[in-house]
Design a protein around this motif. Sequence first.
Motif, PDB file in Angstrom:
ATOM      1  N   ILE C 123       3.705  16.823  31.049  1.00 41.31           N
ATOM      2  CA  ILE C 123       4.535  16.705  32.374  1.00 41.31           C
ATOM      3  C   ILE C 123       3.623  17.163  33.340  1.00 41.31           C
ATOM      4  CG2 ILE C 123       6.574  17.695  33.264  1.00 41.31           C
ATOM      5  CD1 ILE C 123       8.003  17.590  30.617  1.00 41.31           C
ATOM      6  N   LEU C 124       3.159  18.598  33.063  1.00 38.82           N
ATOM      7  CA  LEU C 124       2.434  19.362  34.235  1.00 38.82           C
ATOM      8  C   LEU C 124       1.081  18.573  34.616  1.00 38.82           C
ATOM      9  CD1 LEU C 124       2.889  22.895  32.905  1.00 38.82           C
ATOM     10  CD2 LEU C 124       3.997  21.852  34.870  1.00 38.82           C
ATOM     11  N   GLY C 125       0.433  17.752  33.693  1.00 36.75           N
ATOM     12  CA  GLY C 125      -0.410  17.066  34.114  1.00 36.75           C
ATOM     13  C   GLY C 125      -0.286  15.894  34.676  1.00 36.75           C
ATOM     14  N   GLU C 126       0.785  15.250  34.462  1.00 39.77           N
ATOM     15  CA  GLU C 126       0.849  13.998  35.108  1.00 39.77           C
ATOM     16  C   GLU C 126       1.653  14.367  36.719  1.00 39.77           C
ATOM     17  OE1 GLU C 126       0.293  11.059  34.401  1.00 39.77           O
ATOM     18  OE2 GLU C 126      -0.640  11.842  32.572  1.00 39.77           O
ATOM     19  N   LEU C 127       2.360  15.623  36.397  1.00 39.11           N
ATOM     20  CA  LEU C 127       2.674  15.881  38.000  1.00 39.11           C
ATOM     21  C   LEU C 127       1.504  16.218  38.786  1.00 39.11           C
ATOM     22  CD1 LEU C 127       5.393  16.667  39.613  1.00 39.11           C
ATOM     23  CD2 LEU C 127       5.039  19.091  39.024  1.00 39.11           C
ATOM     24  N   SER C 128       0.599  16.902  38.373  1.00 36.35           N
ATOM     25  CA  SER C 128      -0.510  17.113  39.225  1.00 36.35           C
ATOM     26  C   SER C 128      -1.543  15.653  39.491  1.00 36.35           C
ATOM     27  CB  SER C 128      -1.529  18.002  38.686  1.00 36.35           C
ATOM     28  OG  SER C 128      -2.637  18.025  37.806  1.00 36.35           O
ATOM     29  N   ARG C 129      -1.320  14.862  38.631  1.00 34.82           N
ATOM     30  CA  ARG C 129      -1.972  13.625  39.024  1.00 34.82           C
ATOM     31  C   ARG C 129      -1.158  12.964  40.323  1.00 34.82           C
ATOM     32  NH1 ARG C 129      -4.974  11.012  35.535  1.00 34.82           N
ATOM     33  NH2 ARG C 129      -3.829  11.948  33.861  1.00 34.82           N
ATOM     34  N   ILE C 130       0.094  13.088  40.216  1.00 32.69           N
ATOM     35  CA  ILE C 130       0.922  12.548  41.469  1.00 32.69           C
ATOM     36  C   ILE C 130       0.476  13.290  42.519  1.00 32.69           C
ATOM     37  CG2 ILE C 130       3.176  12.458  42.117  1.00 32.69           C
ATOM     38  CD1 ILE C 130       4.001  11.789  39.397  1.00 32.69           C
ATOM     39  N   VAL C 134      -0.730  11.320  45.793  1.00 34.09           N
ATOM     40  CA  VAL C 134      -0.050  11.612  47.023  1.00 34.09           C
ATOM     41  C   VAL C 134      -1.120  12.027  48.173  1.00 34.09           C
ATOM     42  CG1 VAL C 134       1.546  12.886  48.142  1.00 34.09           C
ATOM     43  CG2 VAL C 134       2.268  12.121  46.160  1.00 34.09           C
ATOM     44  N   CYS C 135      -1.850  12.936  48.038  1.00 32.36           N
ATOM     45  CA  CYS C 135      -2.547  13.518  48.921  1.00 32.36           C
ATOM     46  C   CYS C 135      -3.665  12.306  49.348  1.00 32.36           C
ATOM     47  CB  CYS C 135      -3.657  14.686  48.396  1.00 32.36           C
ATOM     48  SG  CYS C 135      -2.674  16.250  48.461  1.00 32.36           S
ATOM     49  N   PHE C 148      -1.776  10.184  60.988  1.00 32.72           N
ATOM     50  CA  PHE C 148      -0.917  11.306  60.790  1.00 32.72           C
ATOM     51  C   PHE C 148       0.440  10.734  59.994  1.00 32.72           C
ATOM     52  CE2 PHE C 148       0.024  15.678  60.759  1.00 32.72           C
ATOM     53  CZ  PHE C 148      -1.450  16.085  60.251  1.00 32.72           C
ATOM     54  N   THR C 149       0.671   9.479  60.441  1.00 36.32           N
ATOM     55  CA  THR C 149       2.273   9.158  59.835  1.00 36.32           C
ATOM     56  C   THR C 149       2.117   9.185  58.245  1.00 36.32           C
ATOM     57  OG1 THR C 149       2.963   8.229  61.863  1.00 36.32           O
ATOM     58  CG2 THR C 149       4.249   7.578  59.984  1.00 36.32           C
ATOM     59  N   PRO C 150       1.370   8.489  57.606  1.00 39.51           N
ATOM     60  CA  PRO C 150       1.633   8.423  56.049  1.00 39.51           C
ATOM     61  C   PRO C 150       1.246   9.653  55.597  1.00 39.51           C
ATOM     62  CG  PRO C 150       0.150   6.379  57.188  1.00 39.51           C
ATOM     63  CD  PRO C 150       0.258   7.638  58.085  1.00 39.51           C
ATOM     64  N   LEU C 151       0.216  10.494  56.240  1.00 37.18           N
ATOM     65  CA  LEU C 151      -0.454  11.810  55.740  1.00 37.18           C
ATOM     66  C   LEU C 151       1.033  12.725  55.665  1.00 37.18           C
ATOM     67  CD1 LEU C 151      -2.650  13.826  54.709  1.00 37.18           C
ATOM     68  CD2 LEU C 151      -3.221  14.216  57.076  1.00 37.18           C
ATOM     69  N   ARG C 156       4.708  15.979  53.159  1.00 43.92           N
ATOM     70  CA  ARG C 156       6.015  16.397  52.866  1.00 43.92           C
ATOM     71  C   ARG C 156       6.541  16.193  51.393  1.00 43.92           C
ATOM     72  NH1 ARG C 156       9.748  12.529  55.752  1.00 43.92           N
ATOM     73  NH2 ARG C 156       9.551  11.536  53.750  1.00 43.92           N
ATOM     74  N   GLU C 157       6.234  15.211  50.774  1.00 46.52           N
ATOM     75  CA  GLU C 157       6.384  15.026  49.329  1.00 46.52           C
ATOM     76  C   GLU C 157       5.395  16.068  48.606  1.00 46.52           C
ATOM     77  OE1 GLU C 157       9.092  13.716  48.444  1.00 46.52           O
ATOM     78  OE2 GLU C 157       9.127  13.257  50.745  1.00 46.52           O
TER      79      GLU C 157
END
Lengths: 210, 223, 392
Positions: C123-130, C134-135, C148-151, C156-157
């Motif tokens: 769970i934690l590993g996949e969360l860090s993949r997300i 995202v970054c 800046f808009t997509p960044l 934010r997420e």
Amino acid sequence: MLGSGIIKGFYITAKNFVGSFFTTERLTTIQYPEVRAKLPHASRSFPFLVYDGDSPIDGLRCVACRICEKECPPQCIYIVAERDEKGKIMKKPRIFDIDYSVCMGCQICVEACPFDSIKMDNVYEIAVRDRYEGLLMHRDQLAKPNSYFHHINATDATEVDNRLAEEKRKAEEKARAAAAAKAAAAAKAAADAAVAQAAKPATPPVPETK
Amino acid sequence: METLEQIRDRIAAQFGAGAVTLVTNPGPAAQHSLLLASHAARDIARFLRDDPGLRLDFCSNATGVDWPDKEIVETTKTTQPDPAGGPAKVVETKTKRLQPGCLEAVYHLYSMALKSPAPVIIRLRTVNRTDDVTLPSLTPVWRSCEFQEREIYDLYGIVFTGHPDLRRILMWDEFKDHPMRKDYVSPDDYEWEPTPHDDVLERAKAHYPAPSASTTQTPEVTK
Amino acid sequence: MSATLPDINIALPNGATARRVEDEFHGDLLEISLGPHHPSTHGVFRMNATLDGEIITTLKPVFGYLHRNHEKLGETNSYLANIPYTDRLDYLASLTNNWAYVHAVEKLAGFVPTERCEYLRVILGELSRIINHVCLVGFLLNDLGTSFTPLLYSLRERERMLDLLEELTGARMMYNFMRFGGLRTDVSADWLARLKTYLEGLFARYLDEQDALLTGNEILLARTQGTGVLKPGLAINAGITGPGLRASGVDYDIRKVDKYSIYERFDFRVPLGEHGDTYDRYMMRMLEMRESVKIILQAMRDLPEGPVNDPKAKSRGLRPKAGEAYGRIECPKGELGFYLISDGTPNPYRYRVRPPSFINLTVLEDMCVGQTLADAVITLGSIDIVLGEVDR
């Protein structure tokens, strides 16, 4: 149609822009320092020392065992134990320094401490003017009362308090039982001695030393 | 997937028995490895990559290990008969032997084509740690070694022959030593900082003039 | 001015004027040094490029500005004290660094993590993949000039996920959360429920919106399709791993190949690209995020009760038997491996990090030659490097 992807994108940005006035879900920032995000209980920054009671020197839970100093990955803790007049090492620190400029907030000292004396603080505004001495925290700056620990992390502090109280109760019970057993043994020995050798004075039992 | 012994036997059959030795790993991971003779290493590497049964097309990891000279004390017990006719005496003789050190390059190979889950590990060793530190570069076989061999050269000082662009990669070009070697002495001329550790402080002080009065306060003095 | 250089401006048929390119300068190569302090290089990274006009003819990456000899530090620290240092390698996905290191130590010492721990690690590993992807999507679009808009939407997420992780581990980036054979603390059901609500609610909406905002956008397509092409043969030979490899169409995911931890119990797909260009690498990240969400939800569904730490494993004062081990996992950027040699002392004799960002840079020149300079910037962005890991 060429350009439909761009128009769709404008729709998304418009939705986010308008939405940010109505819901925090669309909001990206808050106005620090006027508005501050609430820190979760587990949040950690740098270590501090917990003391019980009112005196930050006598109440320190730290016994200067130096386990944290040994375990600290960047070696930012420095401890020298207090000595009494005869030069015997006492169970409290004379010097307890943590270099906040070196500390990386990994919490390993907290895990290593067997006496629950070092805990993680959650202060983050620690900017100082003096780069060197300003971030070298001494024992008196590090010592903070248990009530402060309750204030920043009530869950953990209560758990630690209960555990320490339980340990204390057990130790007291054990001590009481040991004292009772010792008294009984002494009485028995005295009685035996009195019976066996009425002429000789009974020697008092030597108290156990630890 | 063939076992490492089978691979060793096939290499030995093709390149001679002296070209390959099995190095066992006593730990629970049991990842054994093959020590290759450096003169045949690049041909063996090509064989490992192109052989249809192995197809080790992916060199995942290439790294160096430093093994300094090691003094090994061996105790031998000999029984000497007493010339006077008494019982034989057991005499212990201690011999000191210098096990010469070496630098080692370790490569972890996988097969992307066959999707092998376990690595085939090959090792190359230099003759010594001082003047004969060349090894054949495996970059012509696996391009992924390019930066990693540069890193080994930079940090360990193994010179790879046949590398297209052997320069320092992490340290700056003018840097002299090889910092990952076990006998590397780190510099102690850091900027003077009152760390809580006195020995660090003392060593750093030697490089700087006595600091001004405002900063002479050592951490020993508590307020 | 016009008297001395009468023909410097040429009149175009539509009425505009253009500046003439002097013939004697045409073909001269221009060497420029991009970085180390340049916003497009994601840290202190330098590209020494030679340009013919705007076309790159050679490009040499230069790095090491952040070098702190992480491996030497690792050899002087105890096994436990190395865990917080691994956080500082790829600081966008620290939990997978922790995981790769404890995975290698577990191989070295022969520990087996508990069932519950394995699920929580997934769970934690996949969360860090997300979080990493995202970054990446945000920064890649920033490199493209979508200022800046997509960044901002991405950060934010990410912020919401970091808030959740802070609540669990106490830190926002340097978690120091995994231990040999377990985790530092257990994870509460309440936390998992909130993560689930978030992933199914706001995060799903973010993914859909980001897709609508970017994936079909004509400008993005024009900029990214066909640039920075990486051929599968070169990708394999050069040891490229992670989304960059799969974008070239090579089906190689260590989660599927090694079946480490418990990944064979989950139903997920490995997205594959076709062209190996920047657009495919961008799409890999968008698709992998959806797969990661799927894995997390499955792991939450099957999460067993039980102890989170292996009682036999100890973290403090660990002295593994002499031997060596290489453990690797699929981290968001590719294969992250740790090669450890123990000589029976409390410190590793050899501590080696196989950094995916570093090795993925090997082919940067091959991908950029023949492209314009602006494309080199987005090619670098799509490789996804973190200098903390490249320089170590």
